[in-house]
Every structure is written in structure tokens, then in C-alpha cells.
Design a protein around this motif. Structure first.
Motif, PDB file in Angstrom:
ATOM      1  N   PHE A   1       3.169  -7.572  -3.508  1.00  0.00           N
ATOM      2  CA  PHE A   1       2.347  -7.415  -2.352  1.00  0.00           C
ATOM      3  C   PHE A   1       2.695  -6.288  -1.187  1.00  0.00           C
ATOM      4  N   ARG A   2       3.697  -6.760  -0.628  1.00  0.00           N
ATOM      5  CA  ARG A   2       4.251  -5.760   0.489  1.00  0.00           C
ATOM      6  C   ARG A   2       4.622  -4.547  -0.002  1.00  0.00           C
ATOM      7  N   GLN A   3       5.255  -4.539  -1.209  1.00  0.00           N
ATOM      8  CA  GLN A   3       5.511  -2.833  -1.641  1.00  0.00           C
ATOM      9  C   GLN A   3       4.361  -2.348  -2.149  1.00  0.00           C
ATOM     10  N   ALA A   4       3.181  -2.909  -2.327  1.00  0.00           N
ATOM     11  CA  ALA A   4       2.039  -2.204  -2.902  1.00  0.00           C
ATOM     12  C   ALA A   4       1.324  -1.725  -1.760  1.00  0.00           C
TER      13      ALA A   4
ATOM     14  N   GLN B   1      -5.301 -13.644   5.038  1.00  0.00           N
ATOM     15  CA  GLN B   1      -3.910 -14.232   4.388  1.00  0.00           C
ATOM     16  C   GLN B   1      -2.960 -13.000   4.373  1.00  0.00           C
ATOM     17  N   ALA B   2      -3.660 -11.714   4.099  1.00  0.00           N
ATOM     18  CA  ALA B   2      -3.094 -10.412   3.857  1.00  0.00           C
ATOM     19  C   ALA B   2      -2.170 -10.051   5.291  1.00  0.00           C
ATOM     20  N   MET B   3      -2.956 -10.599   6.349  1.00  0.00           N
ATOM     21  CA  MET B   3      -2.259 -10.414   7.549  1.00  0.00           C
ATOM     22  C   MET B   3      -0.989 -11.196   8.064  1.00  0.00           C
ATOM     23  N   ARG B   4      -1.009 -12.445   7.309  1.00  0.00           N
ATOM     24  CA  ARG B   4       0.309 -13.213   7.394  1.00  0.00           C
ATOM     25  C   ARG B   4       1.406 -12.636   6.503  1.00  0.00           C
ATOM     26  N   LEU B   5       1.010 -12.197   5.260  1.00  0.00           N
ATOM     27  CA  LEU B   5       1.971 -11.655   4.079  1.00  0.00           C
ATOM     28  C   LEU B   5       2.380 -10.192   4.316  1.00  0.00           C
ATOM     29  N   ALA B   6       1.830  -9.437   5.145  1.00  0.00           N
ATOM     30  CA  ALA B   6       1.962  -8.089   5.585  1.00  0.00           C
ATOM     31  C   ALA B   6       3.449  -7.549   5.367  1.00  0.00           C
ATOM     32  N   PRO B   7       3.805  -6.326   5.180  1.00  0.00           N
ATOM     33  CA  PRO B   7       5.089  -5.790   5.342  1.00  0.00           C
ATOM     34  C   PRO B   7       5.337  -5.886   6.862  1.00  0.00           C
TER      35      PRO B   7
ATOM     36  N   GLY C   1       5.630  -5.281  10.670  1.00  0.00           N
ATOM     37  CA  GLY C   1       5.117  -4.415  11.709  1.00  0.00           C
ATOM     38  C   GLY C   1       3.614  -3.515  11.050  1.00  0.00           C
ATOM     39  N   HIS C   2       3.346  -4.158   9.902  1.00  0.00           N
ATOM     40  CA  HIS C   2       1.881  -3.578   9.397  1.00  0.00           C
ATOM     41  C   HIS C   2       0.715  -4.464   9.900  1.00  0.00           C
TER      42      HIS C   2
ATOM     43  N   LEU D   1      -3.725  -5.881  14.837  1.00  0.00           N
ATOM     44  CA  LEU D   1      -3.361  -4.450  14.834  1.00  0.00           C
ATOM     45  C   LEU D   1      -2.879  -4.310  13.199  1.00  0.00           C
ATOM     46  N   VAL D   2      -3.697  -3.497  12.594  1.00  0.00           N
ATOM     47  CA  VAL D   2      -3.089  -3.500  11.202  1.00  0.00           C
ATOM     48  C   VAL D   2      -3.122  -1.913  10.981  1.00  0.00           C
ATOM     49  N   ARG D   3      -1.579  -1.606  10.191  1.00  0.00           N
ATOM     50  CA  ARG D   3      -1.170  -0.395   9.792  1.00  0.00           C
ATOM     51  C   ARG D   3      -1.462  -0.356   8.240  1.00  0.00           C
ATOM     52  N   LYS D   4      -2.190   0.975   7.834  1.00  0.00           N
ATOM     53  CA  LYS D   4      -2.167   1.233   6.373  1.00  0.00           C
ATOM     54  C   LYS D   4      -1.732   2.616   6.225  1.00  0.00           C
ATOM     55  N   PRO D   5      -0.660   2.727   5.088  1.00  0.00           N
ATOM     56  CA  PRO D   5      -0.225   3.946   4.867  1.00  0.00           C
ATOM     57  C   PRO D   5      -1.396   4.826   4.161  1.00  0.00           C
ATOM     58  N   THR D   6      -1.536   6.194   4.318  1.00  0.00           N
ATOM     59  CA  THR D   6      -2.353   6.964   3.745  1.00  0.00           C
ATOM     60  C   THR D   6      -1.514   8.269   3.414  1.00  0.00           C
TER      61      THR D   6
END
Length: 341
Positions: free
Chosen positions: A184-187, A210-216, A218-219, A290-295
Motif C-alpha cells: 500500500f505504501r509503495q503504491a 485508516q490510510a492516514m495511519r498506514l501512509a508512507p 511524511g505523507h 496534512l496529506v501529501r500525494k505524488p503526481t
């Protein structure tokens, strides 16, 4: 059935007399019915055919209107002109600088033309009777076009009763240990577009909070609830343009532009600008991230507020367009005012 309707109508009239300032959504909860049930009792309200896509394609004929989408803890009101809605399956779009909507038509089940005093509106509801979207006429709207639209889509039966169906809206989180967290973190790190985030959650069976807890690392960083308001005050002071997303089950409504006039009224934190109003109930917020997503254009930073059940209440982004990197002034205002929880 008629006796039930009359009874509910009388209950609602009595309630309004005793509680003239209580909104219909809250009145419905206190009376143990749905908002649509109460709307259906109105003498001057007209039930519409469930031809909602066709209706939305004709809203542009009304001219300048106010679009309203809300959930339990936030309200989004934006004035402007609808451009013609387009649909791909059950997903619809209205896209222009004023009215910017993502429509999920599976959640549209009831529609009414509503008369509240001297206010006219079109109101649409889910199968459980909860509002998904409303369109209010303004002083600049074309009243004649509105009357033509109502007449065209008036339902043949106007009996004031609805058959609503409860919806289980609870969010079920799989245990964190059951999630393939490393994958999940790699994706997440491999994302190329923020729009792919929903698919990522679905693929890994992860709920959004839940994704907030499992995020890579700093993300996804939890920040204090008061710092959300302070960031918006900074946005106002620095004259920044941002994007504000608020959704129901049937619609996500987006404002792109400035937020200037901010006002606290009890538990509600408000934006009260000429074309855009937001009402955010702070005591409904359980956490802010505070959420960071690559694009492909670099990192995109959002602020996401959740309620205690794990529902997204509101999301804030810096104003941006595809192929243009995120604005540094948006990143800076977050850096200046975000306080880590």
C-alpha cells in the motif's frame, strides 16, 4: 397512509412554530424522519420525475443560481451558472469556474421543486431521504425558465408520501494487520495523479482515515484541529486561491478561488464571501490530516478533516491545474500555521 402524512405534516408545523430557527435537516432528526419526508408534506412543494440527468442538463436555462451540497458537519454554497451536465454511466460532471461538481447519480432517488417563503429551489435526495444536492434561485435567476422546467418534470402523482429506505453508511475498517501495508505504501509513493487515490484505497481494502495511519512516512501527518482554522486565516490574509471540496453521497462540490471573509458563529467556522459560503462545524471534526500525494507534476498537498465515524468532512487544496506544479504559497501557509498533533 394518508393519516400518517397528515400527522407528520401537523407535527412539522407545530415543530416549526416552536423552533422557528431550526433547519429542516435538524428538524427531521428530532422528529425521527428524513428531510425528504418533511419536504414531501409541503403544500407548495412539487414532486419531480426521477429524470435527474435530464433535469441537470437543463439547469443552465435558469441562469445565475446558488448550488448547495452538505454533509453532517459542513455546508458548501456556490453561486454561478451551471454549464450543461455531462454523464459517463452514473458519474456526472458540471465543470466551470463557478459551479464545479462531481455527481454520483446512483444516490439520486427523489427530487422536488421547493417553495420556502419567497425562496424557490430544486432539491434532490438519496433513497433514505437525505439531501444530496440543492439548487436555489437567486434574484438574477430566470423564474420563467424555472416554471417551465418544473412543469416539464412534474411527477404525475403528487400524494405527499415517500417510500424511503435506510442505508447502512457505516465505514468498516479491516484490521491494520490484514492490510498489505508495505505494498500500500509503495503504491501511494508510485501515484501519478491524485484522482487515482480512491482506486488505491479500493485495491488494498483500506478505509480513507485508516490510510492516514498506514501512509508512507511524511505523507499523512495529523495536525491540531485549531490549526486548520489558522491556516484558512492565513489563506485569507495572504490573498491565496485555494480549492474547497465538500461532498454528500451524491455530489462533491468544489470552490476554486479566494476565501476572504471569515467568521466564527458558535461551533460554526464560516466563509461568507459574495459567491462562496462555507459553514464548517468544528465540534464535528475528530481529526485533521496534512496529506501529501505524488503526481506527475510533483507533490500535491491537502488538508483533510474527518468525523468520528471516519467520513471526510472537507478537503482543502491549493489552486492548481494538471501539468502545473503546486503553488509554493499554499505550501508555505501550511508550513507556517500547521501544528502537529
Amino acid at each position: 397512509m394518508e393519516n400518517t402524512t397528515v400527522s407528520l405534516k401537523e407535527q412539522y408545523q407545530s415543530f416549526k412554530t416552536e423552533n422557528p430557527k431550526v433547519r429542516i435537516r435538524d428538524a427531521a432528526r428530532q422528529l425521527g424522519v428524513s428531510e425528504a419526508d418533511l419536504v414531501a408534506t409541503g403544500d407548495h412543494n412539487i414532486s419531480l420525475k426521477p429524470e435527474f440527468e435530464d433535469i441537470l442538463k437543463e439547469i443552465s436555462s435558469l441562469g445565475h443560481v446558488m448550488a448547495l451540497t452538505r454533509n453532517d458537519h459542513a455546508v458548501h454554497e456556490r453561486k454561478g451558472v451551471y454549464t450543461k451536465a455531462t454523464f459517463n454511466g452514473h458519474i456526472g460532471l458540471v465543470v466551470n469556474p463557478d459551479i464545479d461538481l462531481r455527481l454520483f447519480m446512483n444516490a439520486w432517488h427523489f427530487g422536488f421543486a421547493v417553495q420556502e417563503g419567497d425562496r424557490q429551489s430544486l432539491q434532490f435526495f438519496d433513497k433514505d431521504g437525505e439531501a444530496v444536492h440543492k439548487i436555489y434561485l437567486t434574484e438574477q435567476s430566470d423564474m420563467q425558465a424555472y416554471e417551465v422546467l418544473i412543469e416539464k418534470y412534474r411527477a404525475p402523482i403528487q400524494n405527499g408520501t415517500l417510500q424511503t429506505t435506510p442505508i447502512d453508511k457505516s465505514i468498516v475498517e479491516s484490521p491494520d494487520n490484514d492490510v498489505e501495508a508495505a505494498g500500500f505504501r509503495q503504491a501511494w509513493l508510485d501515484l501519478k495523479d491524485t484522482h487515482n487515490f480512491f482506486g488505491l484505497l479500493r485495491d488494498f481494502g483500506v478505509a480513507r482515515r485508516q490510510a492516514m495511519r498506514l501512509a508512507p512516512e511524511g505523507h499523512a501527518i495529523q495536525i491540531t484541529i485549531p490549526s486548520l482554522k489558522r491556516i484558512l486565516e492565513g489563506v485569507s490574509e495572504r490573498d491565496l486561491e485555494i480549492m474547497v471540496f465538500i461532498g454528500s453521497r451524491g455530489c462533491i462540490q468544489i470552490h476554486t478561488g479566494k476565501v476572504k471573509k471569515l467568521l466564527q458563529t458558535g461551533p460554526w467556522f464560516n466563509v461568507l464571501d459574495p459567491a462562496f459560503n462555507m459553514h464548517l462545524r468544528e465540534d464535528g471534526i475528530e481529526s485533521v490530516w496534512l496529506v501529501r500525494k505524488p503526481t506527475e507534476d510533483g507533490i500535491v498537498t491537502s488538508l483533510e478533516a474527518f468525523d468520528m465515524d471516519g467520513n471526510v468532512i472537507v478537503q482543502f487544496f491549493g489552486k492548481r491545474k494538471p501539468r502545473i506544479p503546486e503553488r509554493e504559497d499554499w505550501r508555505q501557509v501550511i508550513a507556517d500555521y500547521a501544528v502537529i498533533q
